[in-house]
Motif scaffolding. Sequence first.
Motif, PDB file in Angstrom:
ATOM      1  N   SER A  43       1.710  11.264  28.247  1.00 39.32           N
ATOM      2  CA  SER A  43       0.397  11.680  28.765  1.00 39.32           C
ATOM      3  C   SER A  43       0.550  12.710  29.880  1.00 39.32           C
ATOM      4  O   SER A  43      -0.263  13.637  30.000  1.00 39.32           O
ATOM      5  CB  SER A  43      -0.380  10.466  29.288  1.00 39.32           C
ATOM      6  N   ASP A 169      -4.002  12.175  22.510  1.00 31.75           N
ATOM      7  CA  ASP A 169      -3.165  11.229  23.242  1.00 31.75           C
ATOM      8  C   ASP A 169      -3.364   9.834  22.666  1.00 31.75           C
ATOM      9  O   ASP A 169      -4.308   9.133  23.026  1.00 31.75           O
ATOM     10  CB  ASP A 169      -3.523  11.264  24.729  1.00 31.75           C
ATOM     11  N   GLU A 170      -2.493   9.435  21.745  1.00 37.32           N
ATOM     12  CA  GLU A 170      -2.547   8.115  21.108  1.00 37.32           C
ATOM     13  C   GLU A 170      -3.950   7.768  20.612  1.00 37.32           C
ATOM     14  O   GLU A 170      -4.441   6.656  20.879  1.00 37.32           O
ATOM     15  CB  GLU A 170      -2.043   7.030  22.082  1.00 37.32           C
TER      16      GLU A 170
HETATM   17 MG    MG Z   1       0.150   7.759  27.681  1.00 31.08          MG
END
Ligand code: MG
Length: 225
Positions: A43, A169-170
Amino acid sequence: MLSLQGVRYAWPGTLADCLDIAELRVGAGRSLFLYGPSGCGKSTLLGLMAGVLVAREGQVELLGQDWAALPSGRRDARRVDHVGVVFQQFNLLPYLTVLDNVLLPTRFSALRASRCAGTPLQAAQALLERVALPAPMWARRADALSVGQQQRVAAARALIGAPELVIADEPTSALDAALRDDFMSLLMHACHAAGSTLVFVSHDERLADRFDDRLSLPFLNRAAA
Ligand code: MG
Ligand code: ADP
């Protein structure tokens, strides 16, 4: 399109670098899968790519412009012009309708509005169809949707006005297996149709096969413990 050179980043108040990356280049229209375990700096790296964070050393260039050379207001404007973002969760403004959430980037960026095929409203509707969100849901408040539906709205919002870079992000970690596969297909097709470069991070290596390029962040990051 995106280029990192000699990048070091340490979180404020910490002594050790979190990231130390000699070089990373992502070509226009490519899809890159960046993977590594929780806490390895995925991140943080996306924050640097999007100009939310600024490297303490080195260059992070998007379309030839180093983020660190811009004051923060210009970084914010440049981000909404050129970058679409999908997070793991809490992507949408809950009190806005689905359509208004998708339209947000076009309200903050004249460039994104001007790049829509037709009006921004037509582009938003076309994207919602592309991510398979039925029309009766478009006028609902975002918080009335399931998590899987909210992630598809977030993908449509990231893609409206065809930003050069989409970072994710995920975005599938709150979805179950069937929804995850659907979402991946929708996201990748929509990025391809928009000509957007995709940088996608996840700890889930099962997703890797779908991408043009794959990189292990612990391998790339010289600051990794
Ligand atoms: Mg992360
Ligand atoms: P990942 O996304 O791969 O799980 P992160 O980029 O979130 O990893 O975190 C990388 C490292 O940076 C971790 O050690 C984490 O504790 C630290 N970190 C993340 N966010 C912050 C923050 N806001 N302030 C200080 N340290 C942070």
